[in-house]
Enzyme design. Structure first.
Site, PDB file in Angstrom:
ATOM      1  N   CYS A  79       0.882  -1.348  -0.425  1.00  0.00           N
ATOM      2  CA  CYS A  79       0.155  -0.016   0.100  1.00  0.00           C
ATOM      3  C   CYS A  79       0.895   1.184   0.120  1.00  0.00           C
ATOM      4  CB  CYS A  79      -1.250   0.083   1.507  1.00  0.00           C
ATOM      5  SG  CYS A  79      -2.075  -1.248   0.886  1.00  0.00           S
ATOM      6  N   HIS A 112      -3.410   6.818   3.093  1.00  0.00           N
ATOM      7  CA  HIS A 112      -3.701   5.503   2.732  1.00  0.00           C
ATOM      8  C   HIS A 112      -4.680   5.446   3.176  1.00  0.00           C
ATOM      9  CE1 HIS A 112      -3.714   1.764   1.551  1.00  0.00           C
ATOM     10  NE2 HIS A 112      -3.907   1.593   2.655  1.00  0.00           N
ATOM     11  N   ASN A 118     -10.330  -0.250   0.464  1.00  0.00           N
ATOM     12  CA  ASN A 118      -8.244   0.187   0.140  1.00  0.00           C
ATOM     13  C   ASN A 118      -7.773  -0.530  -1.095  1.00  0.00           C
ATOM     14  OD1 ASN A 118      -5.384   0.172   0.668  1.00  0.00           O
ATOM     15  ND2 ASN A 118      -5.698  -0.944   2.269  1.00  0.00           N
TER      16      ASN A 118
HETATM   17  N1  ACO Z   1     -18.583  -8.976   9.691  1.00  0.00           N
HETATM   18  C1  ACO Z   1     -19.288  -9.439  10.535  1.00  0.00           C
HETATM   19  N2  ACO Z   1     -18.411  -8.931  12.273  1.00  0.00           N
HETATM   20  C2  ACO Z   1     -17.051  -9.065  11.672  1.00  0.00           C
HETATM   21  C3  ACO Z   1     -16.427  -8.871  10.294  1.00  0.00           C
HETATM   22  C4  ACO Z   1     -17.343  -8.788   9.082  1.00  0.00           C
HETATM   23  N3  ACO Z   1     -16.914  -8.379   8.044  1.00  0.00           N
HETATM   24  N4  ACO Z   1     -14.679  -8.836  10.227  1.00  0.00           N
HETATM   25  C5  ACO Z   1     -14.627  -9.054  11.542  1.00  0.00           C
HETATM   26  N5  ACO Z   1     -15.362  -9.488  12.425  1.00  0.00           N
HETATM   27  C6  ACO Z   1     -15.876  -9.946  13.756  1.00  0.00           C
HETATM   28  C7  ACO Z   1     -15.308 -10.824  14.304  1.00  0.00           C
HETATM   29  O1  ACO Z   1     -15.154 -11.935  13.967  1.00  0.00           O
HETATM   30  C8  ACO Z   1     -15.284 -10.375  15.950  1.00  0.00           C
HETATM   31  O2  ACO Z   1     -15.993 -11.067  16.154  1.00  0.00           O
HETATM   32  P1  ACO Z   1     -15.470 -11.779  17.633  1.00  0.00           P
HETATM   33  O3  ACO Z   1     -15.264 -10.302  18.657  1.00  0.00           O
HETATM   34  O4  ACO Z   1     -16.594 -12.837  18.165  1.00  0.00           O
HETATM   35  O5  ACO Z   1     -14.196 -12.263  17.917  1.00  0.00           O
HETATM   36  C9  ACO Z   1     -15.505  -8.574  15.957  1.00  0.00           C
HETATM   37  O6  ACO Z   1     -16.488  -9.091  13.949  1.00  0.00           O
HETATM   38  C10 ACO Z   1     -14.424  -7.760  15.879  1.00  0.00           C
HETATM   39  O7  ACO Z   1     -13.733  -8.461  14.956  1.00  0.00           O
HETATM   40  P2  ACO Z   1     -11.921  -7.071  14.682  1.00  0.00           P
HETATM   41  O8  ACO Z   1     -10.754  -8.019  14.096  1.00  0.00           O
HETATM   42  O9  ACO Z   1     -11.557  -6.930  16.144  1.00  0.00           O
HETATM   43  O10 ACO Z   1     -12.237  -6.343  14.693  1.00  0.00           O
HETATM   44  P3  ACO Z   1     -12.070  -4.869  14.634  1.00  0.00           P
HETATM   45  O11 ACO Z   1     -12.854  -3.568  15.070  1.00  0.00           O
HETATM   46  O12 ACO Z   1     -10.458  -5.163  15.013  1.00  0.00           O
HETATM   47  O13 ACO Z   1     -12.481  -4.807  12.891  1.00  0.00           O
HETATM   48  C11 ACO Z   1     -10.694  -4.549  11.008  1.00  0.00           C
HETATM   49  C12 ACO Z   1     -11.437  -5.290  11.644  1.00  0.00           C
HETATM   50  C13 ACO Z   1     -11.675  -3.428   9.730  1.00  0.00           C
HETATM   51  C14 ACO Z   1     -10.134  -5.552  10.171  1.00  0.00           C
HETATM   52  C15 ACO Z   1      -9.866  -3.824  11.869  1.00  0.00           C
HETATM   53  O14 ACO Z   1      -8.960  -3.799  12.020  1.00  0.00           O
HETATM   54  C16 ACO Z   1      -8.632  -3.036  10.528  1.00  0.00           C
HETATM   55  O15 ACO Z   1      -8.848  -2.268   9.817  1.00  0.00           O
HETATM   56  N6  ACO Z   1      -7.647  -3.269  10.361  1.00  0.00           N
HETATM   57  C17 ACO Z   1      -6.169  -2.583   9.146  1.00  0.00           C
HETATM   58  C18 ACO Z   1      -6.453  -2.756   8.178  1.00  0.00           C
HETATM   59  C19 ACO Z   1      -5.257  -2.838   7.596  1.00  0.00           C
HETATM   60  O16 ACO Z   1      -4.682  -1.644   7.502  1.00  0.00           O
HETATM   61  N7  ACO Z   1      -4.714  -3.200   6.490  1.00  0.00           N
HETATM   62  C20 ACO Z   1      -3.742  -2.619   6.030  1.00  0.00           C
HETATM   63  C21 ACO Z   1      -3.588  -2.302   4.316  1.00  0.00           C
HETATM   64  S1  ACO Z   1      -3.551  -3.956   4.023  1.00  0.00           S
HETATM   65  C22 ACO Z   1      -1.820  -3.977   2.714  1.00  0.00           C
HETATM   66  O17 ACO Z   1      -1.170  -3.446   3.133  1.00  0.00           O
HETATM   67  C23 ACO Z   1      -2.370  -4.845   1.704  1.00  0.00           C
END
Ligand code: ACO
Length: 349
Positions: free
Chosen positions: A133, A273, A303
């Site tokens: 990214c 980003h 993204n």
């Molecule tokens: N729909 C419903 N529930 C979901 C989903 C979904 N799509 N995805 C995860 N959940 C659930 C999980 O299973 C979890 O359930 P549990 O509590 O029963 O275990 C709950 O939601 C919370 O999960 P978290 O992982 O804590 O959710 P969070 O609020 O952290 O959001 C996310 C997850 C969106 C992935 C976030 O962590 C994020 O955006 N992280 C950064 C991602 C990023 O920036 N990546 C870099 C770029 S990638 C690249 O470089 C190519």
């Protein structure tokens, strides 16, 4: 001597010597997204998720996805054509084509070769830059350095990615996040719209395992076993990346200001980003930056990896959110873990 016109410019004269990095300018910009939309409702039919969860946890409403038969270089070439038209520079006057991508058309040759051919930049050399990214900012620094060295005149720097290729549409943790797009800028050493006055890049391989596609390389060549285990898709530790991202966006912005004897109030807009709307909110709040000075268009595209920054910059300019006499910071982070920031100063009218 013939003077170049926007319709049919002559090939740029070879530069005569090095210039300061801070003299390299952005001459034009363009972007391109596929027609096909993938909405939250579409995803809720594939995995156990909902529009409400996706919007509140990521800020994303829909993404654009490549059509059948469409490839990364199609998006990159279209963005490049628009950037060239915007700059008034002919494809033949481009000396360097850089494509930042983690999703090339093919493993060999580089996607830059396909883009170069599609746009007719027949006098250019070119290659791909893979820094996830952060790729667009890495490529921007390479283009800027090649021009400043005096060895090359104009460069096309493209961020083009189709993360739909690496997305596991059975994994609700990742499939809601990603979309496909491209953005491009033309760089040169004559006065343009903005000067790229400072850049800062970094890489910390200790975080390499936090965002990865484990199969398909020498470490784990593709096999029936890797495909069965769905190892061709991108995996990440969302929570760790989230924390890193907030710290990096805020840290990079502060550091670029400090290095250039600027206050945050001197920055008119930050274009980060677009990984997750909550990351941008948290970074803005850590910086005590009013939300309207942190650009966000993630709702419409998700993204798009190396494309988010040039796509957002193009939209910000079209919306009149940034312009003559103003200062802008670009900031990115992603797989590597890599990060990068740039300070742009728009020329007064
Ligand atoms: N729909 C419903 N529930 C979901 C989903 C979904 N799509 N995805 C995860 N959940 C659930 C999980 O299973 C979890 O359930 P549990 O509590 O029963 O275990 C709950 O939601 C919370 O999960 P978290 O992982 O804590 O959710 P969070 O609020 O952290 O959001 C996310 C997850 C969106 C992935 C976030 O962590 C994020 O955006 N992280 C950064 C991602 C990023 O920036 N990546 C870099 C770029 S990638 C690249 O470089 C190519």
């Amino acid at each position: 001597m013939k003077h170049p016109s926007p319709q049919a410019p002559a090939r740029a004269e070879h530069p005569r010597g090095p210039v300061a990095l801070s003299h390299v300018s952005l001459l034009g910009i363009g972007s391109s997204v596929p027609e096909r939309r993938l909405t939250n409702a579409d995803l809720a039919r594939l995995v156990d998720t909902s529009d409400e969860w996706i919007r509140t946890r990521t800020g994303i409403g829909e993404r654009r996805i490549l059509a059948e038969g469409q490839v990364t270089s199609d998006l990159g070439a279209e963005a490049a054509r628009r950037a060239l038209a915007n700059s008034g520079i002919a494809p033949e006057a481009i000396d360097v084509v850089l494509v930042a991508t983690a999703t090339p058309d093919q493993p060999v040759p580089c996607t830059a070769a396909f883009v170069q051919e599609k746009i007719g930049a027949r006098n250019a050399m070119g290659f791909d830059v893979d820094a996830g990214c952060t790729g667009f900012l890495y490529a921007l620094q390479v283009g800027r350095a090649l021009i400043a060295s005096g060895a090359y005149g104009n460069a096309l720097v493209i961020g083009a990615d189709a993360l739909s290729l690496l997305t596991d549409y059975q994994s609700r943790e990742t499939c809601v996040l990603f979309g496909d797009a491209a953005g491009a800028v033309v760089l040169g050493r004559e006065r343009g719209r903005a000067r790229i006055t400072d850049m800062q890049l970094g890489l910390d391989g200790r975080g390499a395992h936090l965002i990865q596609v484990v199969a398909g390389g020498t470490a784990r060549p593709t096999s029936a076993e890797t495909v069965a285990a769905r190892e061709q898709y991108l995996r990440m530790n969302g929570r760790e990346v989230f924390r890193f991202a907030v710290d990096k966006l805020a840290g990079l912005t502060r550091e670029l200001c400090a290095r250039n004897q600027l206050e945050l109030d001197d920055i008119d807009l930050v274009i980060p980003h677009q990984a997750n709307g909550r990351i941008l909110d948290a970074a803005a709040s850590a910086l005590e930056l009013p939300p309207e000075r942190m650009f966000c268009n993630i709702e419409h595209y998700g993204n798009t990896s190396a494309a988010t920054i040039p796509l957002a910059l193009d939209e910000a300019l079209r919306q009149g959110r940034i312009g003559a006499g103003q200062r802008l910071i670009l900031a990115a982070f992603g797989a590597g873990l890599a990060w990068g920031g740039a300070l742009l100063e728009f020329e007064a009218d």
